[in-house]
Scaffold this active site. Structure first.
Site, PDB file in Angstrom:
ATOM      1  N   ASP A  85       0.828  -1.200   0.000  1.00 52.99           N
ATOM      2  CA  ASP A  85       0.000   0.000   0.000  1.00 52.99           C
ATOM      3  C   ASP A  85       0.867   1.256   0.000  1.00 52.99           C
ATOM      4  O   ASP A  85       1.928   1.288   0.621  1.00 52.99           O
ATOM      5  CB  ASP A  85      -0.893  -0.010   1.250  1.00 52.99           C
ATOM      6  CG  ASP A  85      -2.011   1.001   1.180  1.00 52.99           C
ATOM      7  OD1 ASP A  85      -2.336   1.462   0.062  1.00 52.99           O
ATOM      8  OD2 ASP A  85      -2.565   1.344   2.233  1.00 52.99           O
ATOM      9  N   HIS A  96       3.548   3.423  -8.956  1.00 52.18           N
ATOM     10  CA  HIS A  96       3.311   2.007  -9.254  1.00 52.18           C
ATOM     11  C   HIS A  96       4.566   1.357  -9.848  1.00 52.18           C
ATOM     12  O   HIS A  96       4.864   0.191  -9.556  1.00 52.18           O
ATOM     13  CB  HIS A  96       2.131   1.867 -10.205  1.00 52.18           C
ATOM     14  CG  HIS A  96       0.819   2.298  -9.600  1.00 52.18           C
ATOM     15  ND1 HIS A  96       0.397   1.887  -8.356  1.00 52.18           N
ATOM     16  CD2 HIS A  96      -0.162   3.121 -10.078  1.00 52.18           C
ATOM     17  CE1 HIS A  96      -0.785   2.418  -8.087  1.00 52.18           C
ATOM     18  NE2 HIS A  96      -1.147   3.175  -9.112  1.00 52.18           N
ATOM     19  N   LEU A 149      10.807 -20.920  -3.533  1.00 53.85           N
ATOM     20  CA  LEU A 149       9.765 -20.023  -3.044  1.00 53.85           C
ATOM     21  C   LEU A 149       8.514 -20.118  -3.910  1.00 53.85           C
ATOM     22  O   LEU A 149       8.593 -20.134  -5.138  1.00 53.85           O
ATOM     23  CB  LEU A 149      10.281 -18.577  -3.074  1.00 53.85           C
ATOM     24  CG  LEU A 149       9.257 -17.482  -2.746  1.00 53.85           C
ATOM     25  CD1 LEU A 149       8.948 -17.472  -1.259  1.00 53.85           C
ATOM     26  CD2 LEU A 149       9.760 -16.119  -3.209  1.00 53.85           C
TER      27      LEU A 149
END
Length: 253
Positions: A28, A45, A139
């Site tokens: 955020d 962004h 991962l």
């Protein structure tokens, strides 16, 4: 000091805590990061994508096995069309530029969220990311795209209802495990730790079912500034928590 005493002291030394198996991140603050610098939101962004790259590398380095990132919520479609187009462009760029690197790093990509109604080019990229990395064993990077926690539970309930209607499942067979098995995250353990950047203190419809017993660490910094140090600090905070899961504290004796 005798050799026996040396061995005893070595065995009594505190061992490093294992990392949380699954860390989920609510990324955020991209827009506010850009606004404070007089930059367009799309630049925030773009810097956020760089933070994603750092976070994946940090997760691998810190021994995290599952990393879930909240990349685009089902509510984000309400944003201005130009911003949504910018976000879709960044998603395409990320997959095209980073997928080979993720594959080489033995990262497995999972996409969670509603794929119905997505444009064919976006849907195709999501499938490509999953299929190319499906055999990787390092991962697991779960990307929550067009995702909402409540909507996910509704989809799971609908799947179970359809199975009951088809006669392949009895209503009394539906329990928490059965519902969890119908969620998008099937096969992924619930998050041990949820990190949210930008100082906000809400879940925002993220992994509503799965985070029932997660620990939360709220970071005041905006997402583009998140790095290895912030990730490690959040894990340190997680280790200071006393996780009881409804029971008594082990520290209470």
């Amino acid at each position: 000091m005798s050799e026996t005493q040396t061995i005893a002291r070595r065995e009594a030394a505190p061992q490093p805590c294992p990392p949380p198996a699954h860390v989920a991140i609510i990324m955020d603050g991209n827009g506010r990061w850009a606004a404070r610098r007089g930059l367009p939101r799309v630049e925030g962004h773009r810097r956020g994508v760089e933070a994603v790259r750092r976070s994946v590398r940090a997760a691998i380095d810190l021994g995290v096995r599952y990393l879930t990132i909240y990349s685009f919520s089902s509510e984000n479609w309400r944003r201005p069309p130009a911003e949504v187009a910018d976000l879709m462009g960044l998603l395409k760029l990320f997959v095209r530029r980073d997928l080979a690197e993720l594959d080489a790093a033995n990262v497995r990509v999972r996409i969670i969220g509603d794929r119905e109604g997505l444009s064919p080019d976006i849907a195709g990229l999501l499938i490509e990311a999953e299929e190319r990395t499906a055999r990787n064993t390092g991962l697991t990077l779960a990307v929550a795209f067009n995702y909402g926690g409540r909507q996910e539970i509704v989809r799971a309930a609908r799947r179970l209802a359809e199975a009951v209607a088809a006669g392949t499942l009895r209503p009394d067979e539906i329990d928490a495990d059965r519902l969890a098995g119908a969620l998008d995250t099937v096969g992924i353990p619930d998050p041990d730790l949820v990190i949210r950047t930008s100082g906000e203190q809400r879940l925002s419809n993220f992994l509503t079912w799965q985070t029932a017993y997660s620990e939360y660490v709220l970071i005041p910094d905006f997402w583009p500034d998140f790095d290895h140090g912030a990730f490690a600090a959040a894990i340190d905070e997680y280790h200071r928590r006393d996780r009881r899961f409804g029971g008594l504290s082990e520290k209470a004796g």
